[in-house]
Design a protein around this motif. Structure first.
Motif, mmCIF file in Angstrom:
data_model
loop_
_atom_site.group_PDB
_atom_site.id
_atom_site.type_symbol
_atom_site.label_atom_id
_atom_site.label_comp_id
_atom_site.label_asym_id
_atom_site.label_seq_id
_atom_site.Cartn_x
_atom_site.Cartn_y
_atom_site.Cartn_z
ATOM 1 N N GLU A 149 0.841 -1.183 0.000
ATOM 2 C CA GLU A 149 0.000 0.000 0.000
ATOM 3 C C GLU A 149 0.883 1.243 0.000
ATOM 4 N N PRO A 150 0.503 2.283 -0.744
ATOM 5 C CA PRO A 150 1.273 3.534 -0.700
ATOM 6 C C PRO A 150 1.365 4.047 0.736
ATOM 7 N N GLU A 151 2.523 4.595 1.068
ATOM 8 C CA GLU A 151 2.779 4.995 2.454
ATOM 9 C C GLU A 151 3.313 6.425 2.498
ATOM 10 N N ASP A 152 2.749 7.231 3.372
ATOM 11 C CA ASP A 152 3.257 8.581 3.593
ATOM 12 C C ASP A 152 4.392 8.494 4.606
ATOM 13 N N ILE A 153 5.621 8.749 4.150
ATOM 14 C CA ILE A 153 6.765 8.655 5.057
ATOM 15 C C ILE A 153 7.274 10.035 5.450
ATOM 16 N N GLY A 154 6.433 11.015 5.289
ATOM 17 C CA GLY A 154 6.752 12.379 5.663
ATOM 18 C C GLY A 154 5.600 13.262 5.245
ATOM 19 N N PRO A 155 5.574 14.505 5.702
ATOM 20 C CA PRO A 155 4.480 15.394 5.341
ATOM 21 C C PRO A 155 4.402 15.699 3.847
ATOM 22 N N TYR A 156 5.517 15.507 3.115
ATOM 23 C CA TYR A 156 5.536 15.836 1.694
ATOM 24 C C TYR A 156 5.996 14.688 0.807
ATOM 25 N N ILE A 157 6.282 13.518 1.371
ATOM 26 C CA ILE A 157 6.865 12.418 0.596
ATOM 27 C C ILE A 157 5.969 11.189 0.669
ATOM 28 N N ARG A 222 4.352 14.733 -2.706
ATOM 29 C CA ARG A 222 2.908 14.742 -2.456
ATOM 30 C C ARG A 222 2.253 16.055 -2.902
ATOM 31 N N THR A 223 3.019 17.136 -2.939
ATOM 32 C CA THR A 223 2.442 18.438 -3.299
ATOM 33 C C THR A 223 2.255 18.608 -4.802
ATOM 34 N N GLU A 257 2.070 29.091 -12.842
ATOM 35 C CA GLU A 257 2.013 28.281 -11.619
ATOM 36 C C GLU A 257 3.258 27.404 -11.505
ATOM 37 N N VAL A 258 3.843 27.356 -10.307
ATOM 38 C CA VAL A 258 4.983 26.486 -10.038
ATOM 39 C C VAL A 258 4.449 25.127 -9.597
ATOM 40 N N ILE A 259 4.618 24.115 -10.441
ATOM 41 C CA ILE A 259 4.112 22.779 -10.126
ATOM 42 C C ILE A 259 5.001 22.083 -9.109
ATOM 43 N N ARG A 260 6.312 22.159 -9.333
ATOM 44 C CA ARG A 260 7.256 21.526 -8.403
ATOM 45 C C ARG A 260 8.598 22.213 -8.501
ATOM 46 N N VAL A 261 9.429 21.986 -7.493
ATOM 47 C CA VAL A 261 10.781 22.544 -7.431
ATOM 48 C C VAL A 261 11.757 21.381 -7.248
ATOM 49 N N THR A 262 12.796 21.331 -8.074
ATOM 50 C CA THR A 262 13.778 20.245 -7.979
ATOM 51 C C THR A 262 15.189 20.820 -8.025
ATOM 52 N N THR A 263 16.147 19.941 -7.805
ATOM 53 C CA THR A 263 17.547 20.324 -7.949
ATOM 54 C C THR A 263 17.890 20.484 -9.425
ATOM 55 N N ARG A 264 19.001 21.151 -9.694
ATOM 56 C CA ARG A 264 19.511 21.221 -11.061
ATOM 57 C C ARG A 264 20.301 19.946 -11.334
ATOM 58 N N ASN A 277 14.544 21.723 2.176
ATOM 59 C CA ASN A 277 13.093 21.541 2.103
ATOM 60 C C ASN A 277 12.358 22.865 1.958
ATOM 61 N N SER A 278 12.919 23.914 2.538
ATOM 62 C CA SER A 278 12.267 25.224 2.462
ATOM 63 C C SER A 278 12.187 25.705 1.012
ATOM 64 N N CYS A 279 13.281 25.564 0.267
ATOM 65 C CA CYS A 279 13.268 25.964 -1.139
ATOM 66 C C CYS A 279 12.365 25.054 -1.962
ATOM 67 N N ARG A 280 12.290 23.808 -1.595
ATOM 68 C CA ARG A 280 11.517 22.835 -2.371
ATOM 69 C C ARG A 280 10.011 22.997 -2.172
ATOM 70 N N TRP A 281 9.582 23.252 -0.930
ATOM 71 C CA TRP A 281 8.145 23.201 -0.647
ATOM 72 C C TRP A 281 7.543 24.515 -0.122
ATOM 73 N N ASP A 282 8.346 25.351 0.499
ATOM 74 C CA ASP A 282 7.786 26.574 1.098
ATOM 75 C C ASP A 282 7.792 27.769 0.152
ATOM 76 N N LYS A 283 8.426 27.619 -1.016
ATOM 77 C CA LYS A 283 8.544 28.761 -1.934
ATOM 78 C C LYS A 283 8.009 28.416 -3.323
ATOM 79 N N LYS A 284 6.834 27.803 -3.361
ATOM 80 C CA LYS A 284 6.256 27.424 -4.652
ATOM 81 C C LYS A 284 5.443 28.571 -5.228
ATOM 82 N N ASP A 285 6.138 29.706 -5.371
ATOM 83 C CA ASP A 285 5.535 30.902 -5.955
ATOM 84 C C ASP A 285 6.650 31.709 -6.607
ATOM 85 N N THR A 286 6.381 32.268 -7.765
ATOM 86 C CA THR A 286 7.414 32.986 -8.514
ATOM 87 C C THR A 286 7.918 34.223 -7.779
ATOM 88 N N LYS A 287 7.168 34.747 -6.836
ATOM 89 C CA LYS A 287 7.595 35.959 -6.129
ATOM 90 C C LYS A 287 8.822 35.720 -5.261
#
Length: 338
Positions: A149-157, A222-223, A257-264, A277-287
């Motif tokens: 079964e799919p498992e949530d192993i973190g608030p975003y993963i 998950r986001t 709209e920013v769908i996701r943020v990843t590494t280069r 994690n802050s850059c990946r999930w807390d800043k999903k806005d172009t501003k």
């Protein structure tokens, strides 16, 4: 004055290059580039001790070295085998290598579901590429696939163990970036699985990078799950001021709209720098970001083929014999009409 280190000469599929002692065959092949580079599902250069697990990078060594020209008796894992001076390696030109890669792909797909149409990794999945090149239309095994079964192993993963191939990249990354690792490979043999201890959540400032290192769709964001197909998004280089990481990321955008943020990542889908994690999930806005411009995807994938900004002198023809045959036929007809 230090003495100059003598480099080793190695020939891969008839192409010669010089590398420093201690270089692996895989890294030497990457120095040559092109189709002579073996695929790698578990090797990840930024991760220490990675490689040697998936066996997709097997190659044939037809000549051991100048000192000992005998061929190696078995296929070797190119990610773990060091180069010797005068070594000759066969990858594309070896029937044994292609047969072994076909068998390894079949083993990887024994339990891995062919759910590419609903998987978020579709379009940038290494196993999908291997399955297309070497996979079978149907499995030859009679037993049922193991399922989880799919498992949530973190608030975003979210973890989909059904798709996991036990490459251990996520475990090695946690070992390297965190002091207290909360997940790993449990049990042994066919019962082995990636999981957390007593359902603990992965909680670390850099743990989101396990999503980027996963070569299949086992670890997903998950986001951004089911938000958009990757080929409908535009990757943009962006940066911000961050006190935890470099702040250099790729924004995958759909319109504004920013769908996701990843590494280069480089042409082998390996992260250049880890992001927090802050850059990946807390800043999903172009501003929050200074958008530098479009990101060219170097690796051969559906993303690079559909990219809206192609580099100069890039061939527009798909690199396969059938397409080339059709192109030559069209050119011939055009010349006859003239």
């Amino acid at each position: 004055m230090s003495e100059e280190v003598k480099k080793f000469k190695i020939t891969i599929d008839g192409q010669e290059t010089e590398v420093a002692p201690g270089t692996t065959i895989l890294e030497a092949a990457r120095q040559i580039g092109g189709k002579s580079v073996p695929p790698a599902m578990c090797y990840y250069k930024p991760l220490e001790t990675s490689g040697g697990r998936c066996r997709t990078c097997l190659v044939e060594v037809s000549k051991g070295s100048e000192a000992d020209p005998r061929p190696m008796p078995k296929l070797v894992a190119s990610c773990r085998t060091g180069v010797m001076d005068g070594m000759e390696v066969k990858n594309l030109n070896s029937e044994k290598t292609q047969e072994a890669r076909h068998a390894v792909t079949e083993f990887l797909l024994i339990n891995h579901p062919l759910d590419c149409p609903v998987c978020d990794q579709a379009g940038e999945c290494h196993l999908q590429d291997l399955g297309y090149e070497h996979g079978l239309e149907r499995t030859r095994t009679e037993f049922e696939r193991r399922t989880f079964e799919p498992e949530d192993i973190g608030p975003y993963i979210k973890l989909h163990m059904n798709r996991c191939i036990l490459c251990a990249r996520c475990v090695l990354l946690a070992n390297q970036l965190t002091e207290e690792r909360e997940h790993g490979i449990l049990f042994r043999g066919e019962q082995a699985e990636i999981s957390t201890y007593l359902n603990k959540a992965l909680d670390n400032d850099f743990i989101g990078n396990v999503i980027d290192v996963c070569p299949v769709g086992a670890l997903t964001d998950r986001t951004s799950r089911f938000a958009s197909r990757v080929w409908f998004t535009k990757p943009m280089n962006a940066s911000c001021e961050c006190d935890k990481c470099s702040g250099k990321v790729v924004l995958w955008m759909k319109g504004d709209e920013v769908i996701r943020v990843t590494t280069r990542q480089d042409q082998y889908a390996e992260s250049e720098e880890w992001i927090c994690n802050s850059c990946r999930w807390d800043k999903k806005d172009t501003k929050f970001w200074n958008i530098e411009g479009p990101r060219h995807i170097d690796r051969h994938s559906v993303i690079s083929l559909n990219h809206y900004q192609k580099p100069v002198d890039e061939p527009v023809l798909l690199d396969n014999p059938f397409a080339k045959q059709l192109s030559n036929k069209d050119e011939h007809q055009a010349e006859e009409q003239k």
